[in-house]
Scaffold this motif. Structure first.
Motif, PDB file in Angstrom:
ATOM      1  N   GLU A  62      -4.858   4.113  -1.078  1.00  0.00           N
ATOM      2  CA  GLU A  62      -4.452   5.519  -1.018  1.00  0.00           C
ATOM      3  C   GLU A  62      -4.030   5.864   0.403  1.00  0.00           C
ATOM      4  O   GLU A  62      -4.799   5.638   1.339  1.00  0.00           O
ATOM      5  CB  GLU A  62      -5.624   6.432  -1.393  1.00  0.00           C
ATOM      6  CG  GLU A  62      -6.049   6.388  -2.833  1.00  0.00           C
ATOM      7  CD  GLU A  62      -7.303   7.252  -3.034  1.00  0.00           C
ATOM      8  OE1 GLU A  62      -7.191   8.484  -3.014  1.00  0.00           O
ATOM      9  OE2 GLU A  62      -8.395   6.682  -3.174  1.00  0.00           O
ATOM     10  N   ASP A  63      -2.844   6.410   0.558  1.00  0.00           N
ATOM     11  CA  ASP A  63      -2.471   7.027   1.828  1.00  0.00           C
ATOM     12  C   ASP A  63      -2.876   8.496   1.710  1.00  0.00           C
ATOM     13  O   ASP A  63      -2.144   9.322   1.159  1.00  0.00           O
ATOM     14  CB  ASP A  63      -0.970   6.879   2.096  1.00  0.00           C
ATOM     15  CG  ASP A  63      -0.569   7.528   3.424  1.00  0.00           C
ATOM     16  OD1 ASP A  63      -1.368   8.329   3.952  1.00  0.00           O
ATOM     17  OD2 ASP A  63       0.541   7.232   3.917  1.00  0.00           O
ATOM     18  N   ALA A  64      -4.090   8.773   2.208  1.00  0.00           N
ATOM     19  CA  ALA A  64      -4.649  10.124   2.111  1.00  0.00           C
ATOM     20  C   ALA A  64      -4.515  10.862   3.440  1.00  0.00           C
ATOM     21  O   ALA A  64      -5.240  11.814   3.706  1.00  0.00           O
ATOM     22  CB  ALA A  64      -6.109  10.051   1.670  1.00  0.00           C
ATOM     23  N   CYS A  65      -3.558  10.409   4.261  1.00  0.00           N
ATOM     24  CA  CYS A  65      -3.390  10.978   5.610  1.00  0.00           C
ATOM     25  C   CYS A  65      -3.065  12.470   5.592  1.00  0.00           C
ATOM     26  O   CYS A  65      -3.296  13.170   6.565  1.00  0.00           O
ATOM     27  CB  CYS A  65      -2.310  10.224   6.373  1.00  0.00           C
ATOM     28  SG  CYS A  65      -2.852   8.594   6.904  1.00  0.00           S
ATOM     29  N   GLU A  66      -2.497  12.953   4.477  1.00  0.00           N
ATOM     30  CA  GLU A  66      -2.145  14.372   4.414  1.00  0.00           C
ATOM     31  C   GLU A  66      -3.120  15.157   3.545  1.00  0.00           C
ATOM     32  O   GLU A  66      -2.891  16.323   3.271  1.00  0.00           O
ATOM     33  CB  GLU A  66      -0.724  14.524   3.819  1.00  0.00           C
ATOM     34  CG  GLU A  66       0.344  13.812   4.622  1.00  0.00           C
ATOM     35  CD  GLU A  66       1.768  14.192   4.235  1.00  0.00           C
ATOM     36  OE1 GLU A  66       1.956  14.923   3.244  1.00  0.00           O
ATOM     37  OE2 GLU A  66       2.685  13.759   4.956  1.00  0.00           O
ATOM     38  N   ALA A  67      -4.207  14.512   3.091  1.00  0.00           N
ATOM     39  CA  ALA A  67      -4.919  15.129   1.966  1.00  0.00           C
ATOM     40  C   ALA A  67      -6.438  15.133   2.085  1.00  0.00           C
ATOM     41  O   ALA A  67      -7.148  15.136   1.077  1.00  0.00           O
ATOM     42  CB  ALA A  67      -4.499  14.447   0.673  1.00  0.00           C
ATOM     43  N   TYR A 103       9.405   9.106  -0.997  1.00  0.00           N
ATOM     44  CA  TYR A 103       9.330  10.479  -0.479  1.00  0.00           C
ATOM     45  C   TYR A 103       8.024  10.655   0.270  1.00  0.00           C
ATOM     46  O   TYR A 103       7.004  11.072  -0.294  1.00  0.00           O
ATOM     47  CB  TYR A 103       9.432  11.483  -1.633  1.00  0.00           C
ATOM     48  CG  TYR A 103       9.640  12.892  -1.156  1.00  0.00           C
ATOM     49  CD1 TYR A 103      10.841  13.273  -0.561  1.00  0.00           C
ATOM     50  CD2 TYR A 103       8.631  13.842  -1.267  1.00  0.00           C
ATOM     51  CE1 TYR A 103      11.033  14.560  -0.103  1.00  0.00           C
ATOM     52  CE2 TYR A 103       8.816  15.136  -0.813  1.00  0.00           C
ATOM     53  CZ  TYR A 103      10.021  15.487  -0.227  1.00  0.00           C
ATOM     54  OH  TYR A 103      10.213  16.767   0.240  1.00  0.00           O
ATOM     55  N   SER A 104       8.044  10.258   1.535  1.00  0.00           N
ATOM     56  CA  SER A 104       6.814  10.265   2.334  1.00  0.00           C
ATOM     57  C   SER A 104       7.173  10.155   3.797  1.00  0.00           C
ATOM     58  O   SER A 104       8.340   9.996   4.161  1.00  0.00           O
ATOM     59  CB  SER A 104       5.937   9.082   1.923  1.00  0.00           C
ATOM     60  OG  SER A 104       4.802   8.957   2.765  1.00  0.00           O
ATOM     61  N   PHE A 105       6.134  10.204   4.622  1.00  0.00           N
ATOM     62  CA  PHE A 105       6.304   9.905   6.037  1.00  0.00           C
ATOM     63  C   PHE A 105       6.482   8.387   6.166  1.00  0.00           C
ATOM     64  O   PHE A 105       5.858   7.614   5.432  1.00  0.00           O
ATOM     65  CB  PHE A 105       5.071  10.391   6.812  1.00  0.00           C
ATOM     66  CG  PHE A 105       5.142  10.124   8.281  1.00  0.00           C
ATOM     67  CD1 PHE A 105       6.142  10.676   9.064  1.00  0.00           C
ATOM     68  CD2 PHE A 105       4.194   9.315   8.896  1.00  0.00           C
ATOM     69  CE1 PHE A 105       6.201  10.430  10.422  1.00  0.00           C
ATOM     70  CE2 PHE A 105       4.237   9.068  10.259  1.00  0.00           C
ATOM     71  CZ  PHE A 105       5.255   9.616  11.016  1.00  0.00           C
ATOM     72  N   ASN A 165      -1.204  17.620  13.951  1.00  0.00           N
ATOM     73  CA  ASN A 165      -0.732  18.555  12.916  1.00  0.00           C
ATOM     74  C   ASN A 165      -1.525  18.442  11.616  1.00  0.00           C
ATOM     75  O   ASN A 165      -1.295  19.191  10.683  1.00  0.00           O
ATOM     76  CB  ASN A 165       0.775  18.357  12.654  1.00  0.00           C
ATOM     77  CG  ASN A 165       1.092  17.018  12.001  1.00  0.00           C
ATOM     78  OD1 ASN A 165       0.257  16.111  11.969  1.00  0.00           O
ATOM     79  ND2 ASN A 165       2.305  16.885  11.491  1.00  0.00           N
ATOM     80  N   LYS A 166      -2.478  17.522  11.538  1.00  0.00           N
ATOM     81  CA  LYS A 166      -3.252  17.355  10.293  1.00  0.00           C
ATOM     82  C   LYS A 166      -4.359  18.411  10.197  1.00  0.00           C
ATOM     83  O   LYS A 166      -4.653  19.095  11.168  1.00  0.00           O
ATOM     84  CB  LYS A 166      -3.868  15.959  10.230  1.00  0.00           C
ATOM     85  CG  LYS A 166      -2.908  14.828  10.528  1.00  0.00           C
ATOM     86  CD  LYS A 166      -2.069  14.396   9.338  1.00  0.00           C
ATOM     87  CE  LYS A 166      -1.212  13.220   9.734  1.00  0.00           C
ATOM     88  NZ  LYS A 166      -0.229  12.810   8.763  1.00  0.00           N
ATOM     89  N   GLN A 167      -5.015  18.437   9.026  1.00  0.00           N
ATOM     90  CA  GLN A 167      -6.037  19.461   8.774  1.00  0.00           C
ATOM     91  C   GLN A 167      -7.172  19.385   9.778  1.00  0.00           C
ATOM     92  O   GLN A 167      -7.755  20.389  10.159  1.00  0.00           O
ATOM     93  CB  GLN A 167      -6.592  19.326   7.354  1.00  0.00           C
ATOM     94  CG  GLN A 167      -5.599  19.638   6.252  1.00  0.00           C
ATOM     95  CD  GLN A 167      -4.775  18.440   5.811  1.00  0.00           C
ATOM     96  OE1 GLN A 167      -4.455  17.556   6.605  1.00  0.00           O
ATOM     97  NE2 GLN A 167      -4.427  18.410   4.530  1.00  0.00           N
ATOM     98  N   THR A 200      -7.164   3.688  15.509  1.00  0.00           N
ATOM     99  CA  THR A 200      -6.374   4.450  16.492  1.00  0.00           C
ATOM    100  C   THR A 200      -5.478   5.523  15.898  1.00  0.00           C
ATOM    101  O   THR A 200      -5.148   6.494  16.566  1.00  0.00           O
ATOM    102  CB  THR A 200      -5.470   3.492  17.296  1.00  0.00           C
ATOM    103  OG1 THR A 200      -4.866   2.571  16.374  1.00  0.00           O
ATOM    104  CG2 THR A 200      -6.278   2.703  18.309  1.00  0.00           C
ATOM    105  N   ASN A 201      -5.029   5.338  14.676  1.00  0.00           N
ATOM    106  CA  ASN A 201      -4.206   6.356  14.001  1.00  0.00           C
ATOM    107  C   ASN A 201      -4.047   5.981  12.527  1.00  0.00           C
ATOM    108  O   ASN A 201      -4.535   4.925  12.103  1.00  0.00           O
ATOM    109  CB  ASN A 201      -2.824   6.506  14.678  1.00  0.00           C
ATOM    110  CG  ASN A 201      -2.107   5.180  14.843  1.00  0.00           C
ATOM    111  OD1 ASN A 201      -1.830   4.490  13.862  1.00  0.00           O
ATOM    112  ND2 ASN A 201      -1.836   4.810  16.084  1.00  0.00           N
ATOM    113  N   GLY A 202      -3.398   6.842  11.770  1.00  0.00           N
ATOM    114  CA  GLY A 202      -3.242   6.573  10.343  1.00  0.00           C
ATOM    115  C   GLY A 202      -2.392   5.334  10.087  1.00  0.00           C
ATOM    116  O   GLY A 202      -2.664   4.552   9.172  1.00  0.00           O
ATOM    117  N   THR A 203      -1.381   5.145  10.905  1.00  0.00           N
ATOM    118  CA  THR A 203      -0.480   4.003  10.721  1.00  0.00           C
ATOM    119  C   THR A 203      -1.214   2.671  10.898  1.00  0.00           C
ATOM    120  O   THR A 203      -1.046   1.756  10.087  1.00  0.00           O
ATOM    121  CB  THR A 203       0.699   4.092  11.718  1.00  0.00           C
ATOM    122  OG1 THR A 203       1.305   5.380  11.593  1.00  0.00           O
ATOM    123  CG2 THR A 203       1.728   3.016  11.462  1.00  0.00           C
ATOM    124  N   SER A 204      -2.053   2.575  11.936  1.00  0.00           N
ATOM    125  CA  SER A 204      -2.804   1.327  12.137  1.00  0.00           C
ATOM    126  C   SER A 204      -3.816   1.136  11.003  1.00  0.00           C
ATOM    127  O   SER A 204      -4.074   0.004  10.583  1.00  0.00           O
ATOM    128  CB  SER A 204      -3.484   1.293  13.507  1.00  0.00           C
ATOM    129  OG  SER A 204      -4.344   2.381  13.682  1.00  0.00           O
TER     130      SER A 204
END
Ligand SMILES: *Cc1c(COP(=O)(O)O)cnc(C)c1O
Length: 400
Positions: free
Chosen positions: A178-183, A79-81, A207-209, A53-57
């Motif tokens: 890996e938290d690759a949610c931004e990458a 230093y992250s979300f 807002n992601k890529q 459902t989302n990156g957090t889940s």
């Protein structure tokens, strides 16, 4: 000129595709999710992909796959979300924050190694790393405090020193997520992020890529994790089990068909989306490199591909940063303080006793960084407009 902080990039074909799913009547647990997962595997080069459902889940389920539970220790970056640390608090695990590199904002591998050596040497050294409110636990002989897992964030779309960190995780027998949610698409020494950890998580918030509205994806090469993760996202059902048979405590973290269809279409043009962002970042770099009292993001040598998620600059100091944010706001240009460190969020301060001074580099970055408007749909004239006004704000600041 209207400029938004971020903006999704949705084509008219993609709109038609989502409409098609709505017409089909198959809105969940269908072939769109299967196709999205198969294509995602192919893109990353992983064995398995599990849509959520989302990156957090996705992070939450990965933590469960790693067997993280009450009073286990988890190493991660302050230093992250917030989600990269919240995901293991859900299971009552304890954070060990490790400070970040000043130039990239990514976690420092040398400090991870130092921490693990200290902890393995003697229990009395654990105290140094436990959250302030938990330090007394180190004296409790029966408390079995073990570092179970690391969550490594690739911040702003730049890979952390993930090759070295993978080696550390193997030497010390610790799960690596890996938290690759931004990458998405970023490469470390020519290898895509998402290929280093026991699992990696991607996020598709608008807002992601690339976006699916809400959405996320876990990738792994472990068959046992794939089976477990599919069950956990689907109410604890087993693959062979029927609809009302639940083998374990599960969740409803399934990705719906509209989101999966949009995700598949976005993934098909991910190179286009990434290169458009790269172009916008290059315009910014070009226009801001000579602007005094502003520092641009540094790319590490091992970053062979940056996946631009946000465009973050650093001001001379906090006063200057705050002045810029407000001055830009007055002329209608949004910007955002990015990030405020996790350990200084009210919940973390009151629960764990963290204070200012605990992680100085993360705090400094939090004090001087700001994200400028950024998306693949930004035009050159919008970038010019932001940069011209930024330049004016900065000189006004010094002439006050
Ligand atoms: C976006 C993001 C996530 C996931 O966020 P969701 O909104 O739950 O998809 C996780 N970690 C980081 C570092 C992020 O930037």
């Amino acid at each position: 000129m209207h400029i938004s902080l971020s903006s999704p990039d949705i084509s008219s074909e993609e709109m038609a595709i989502v409409k098609g799913v709505l017409r089909s009547g198959s809105l969940s647990i269908g072939d769109k999710l299967t196709k999205f997962e198969e294509s995602f595997c192919a893109y990353i080069g992983s064995e398995y992909a599990i849509g959520v459902t989302n990156g957090t889940s996705g992070l939450h389920l990965s933590i469960l796959a790693a067997g993280v539970g009450e009073n286990d220790l988890v190493i991660t970056s302050p230093y992250s979300f917030i989600a990269s640390a919240n995901c293991f608090l859900y299971e009552k695990a304890i954070p060990i924050f490790i400070d970040v590199e000043a130039d990239t904002g990514n976690i420092r591998p040398d400090l991870i190694e130092e921490c693990l050596h200290d902890i393995e040497r003697s229990k009395k050294y654990i105290q140094k790393y436990l959250p302030p409110s938990y330090k007394c636990m180190a004296n409790n002989r029966s408390a079995r405090l073990k570092v179970k897992c690391m969550i490594i964030v690739h911040i702003y779309g730049q890979p952390a020193q993930i090759g070295q960190i993978k080696q550390i995780s193997q030497e010390h027998d610790i799960w690596l997520i890996e938290d690759a949610c931004e990458a998405i698409g970023a490469k470390h020494n020519n290898e895509k992020v998402g290929r280093f950890g026991d699992a990696a998580v991607f996020g598709f918030y608008p807002n992601k890529q690339m976006t699916t509205g809400e959405g996320g994806m876990i990738v792994t090469n472990r068959e046992d994790w794939d089976v477990l993760l599919r069950s956990l996202r689907n109410q604890g059902r087993d693959k062979s089990g029927d609809w009302l048979s639940h083998s374990r405590l599960g969740y409803n973290y399934r990705l719906d068909e509209m989101s999966a269809a949009l995700g598949l279409a976005q993934l098909m043009r991910i190179e286009e989306l990434l290169s458009k962002r790269e172009r916008v970042a290059a315009w910014y770099n070009e226009r801001l490199k000579s602007l005094e009292s502003i520092t641009l993001l540094n790319l590490a040598q091992a970053t062979t591909r940056m996946s631009w998620f946000v465009y973050v600059i650093r001001a001379y100091d906090t006063k200057c940063r705050n002045y810029i944010v407000n001055a830009l706001k007055e002329i209608g240009i949004p910007s955002r303080i990015y990030f405020s460190p996790i350990h200084l969020q009210p919940y973390y301060m009151s629960t764990f006793g963290y204070r200012r001074g605990d992680f100085p580099v993360a705090e400094h970055l939090g004090d001087v960084s700001l994200a400028l408007p950024f998306s693949s749909t930004m035009t050159k004239s919008q970038v010019d407009y932001v940069c011209d006004n930024l330049r004016k704000c900065v000189s006004k600041y010094w002439r006050r």
